[in-house]
Write a protein that holds these residues in place. Sequence first.
Motif, short mmCIF file in Angstrom:
data_model
loop_
_atom_site.label_atom_id
_atom_site.label_comp_id
_atom_site.label_asym_id
_atom_site.label_seq_id
_atom_site.Cartn_x
_atom_site.Cartn_y
_atom_site.Cartn_z
N MET A 263 0.83 -1.19 0.00
CA MET A 263 0.00 0.00 0.00
C MET A 263 0.87 1.24 0.00
O MET A 263 1.84 1.32 0.74
N ALA A 264 0.46 2.18 -0.82
CA ALA A 264 1.17 3.46 -0.85
C ALA A 264 0.41 4.48 -0.02
O ALA A 264 -0.82 4.51 -0.04
N THR A 265 1.13 5.31 0.71
CA THR A 265 0.51 6.40 1.46
C THR A 265 0.63 7.66 0.62
O THR A 265 1.73 8.08 0.28
N LEU A 266 -0.53 8.23 0.28
CA LEU A 266 -0.55 9.41 -0.58
C LEU A 266 -0.39 10.68 0.24
O LEU A 266 -0.92 10.79 1.35
N THR A 267 0.33 11.64 -0.31
CA THR A 267 0.48 12.95 0.32
C THR A 267 -0.76 13.77 0.02
O THR A 267 -1.18 13.87 -1.14
N ALA B 122 -1.29 10.04 -8.64
CA ALA B 122 -0.42 8.87 -8.56
C ALA B 122 -1.17 7.68 -9.17
O ALA B 122 -2.40 7.63 -9.11
N ALA C 137 -2.10 1.97 -6.47
CA ALA C 137 -1.23 0.84 -6.11
C ALA C 137 -2.01 -0.46 -6.17
O ALA C 137 -3.19 -0.50 -5.80
N ASP D 93 -4.23 1.96 -1.53
CA ASP D 93 -3.58 3.20 -1.09
C ASP D 93 -4.12 3.62 0.27
O ASP D 93 -5.16 3.14 0.70
N LYS D 94 -3.40 4.55 0.91
CA LYS D 94 -3.84 5.10 2.19
C LYS D 94 -3.80 6.61 2.12
O LYS D 94 -2.93 7.19 1.46
#
Length: 109
Positions: free
Chosen positions: A1-5, A19, A22, A26-27
């Motif tokens: 999991m990708a953490t989004l800004t 982005a 993923a 994502d988070k």
Amino acid sequence: MATLTTQVVSLTGLSPTYASAASGGDKIAPGERAFAHVKNGAGSPVTVTLTTTAAVRGQTVSNVTVSVPASGERMIGPLTADLFGGTADGLVALGYSSNTSVTIAALRI
């Protein structure tokens, strides 16, 4: 999991950065003014599943699902902490039925 800004929308404007979704999801940081903007560039609909962590009188609240049409987009939110942020890391978890040609931006107004 990708953490989004999270990107903040302001009076001077915002050109959001997207982005690729993923494959494991994502988070996003929760908040009363937090949203996800999901774009689907594929030829078929995609389902976005937001994992809820809330319970009412001991009963788990069902996950939220949003259908993003083929070549369409959806603004999803607000992503409040009371409904989605009860995970160990405090972030909102999003999953996708397919991540092919799907992009996402985490936004806050």
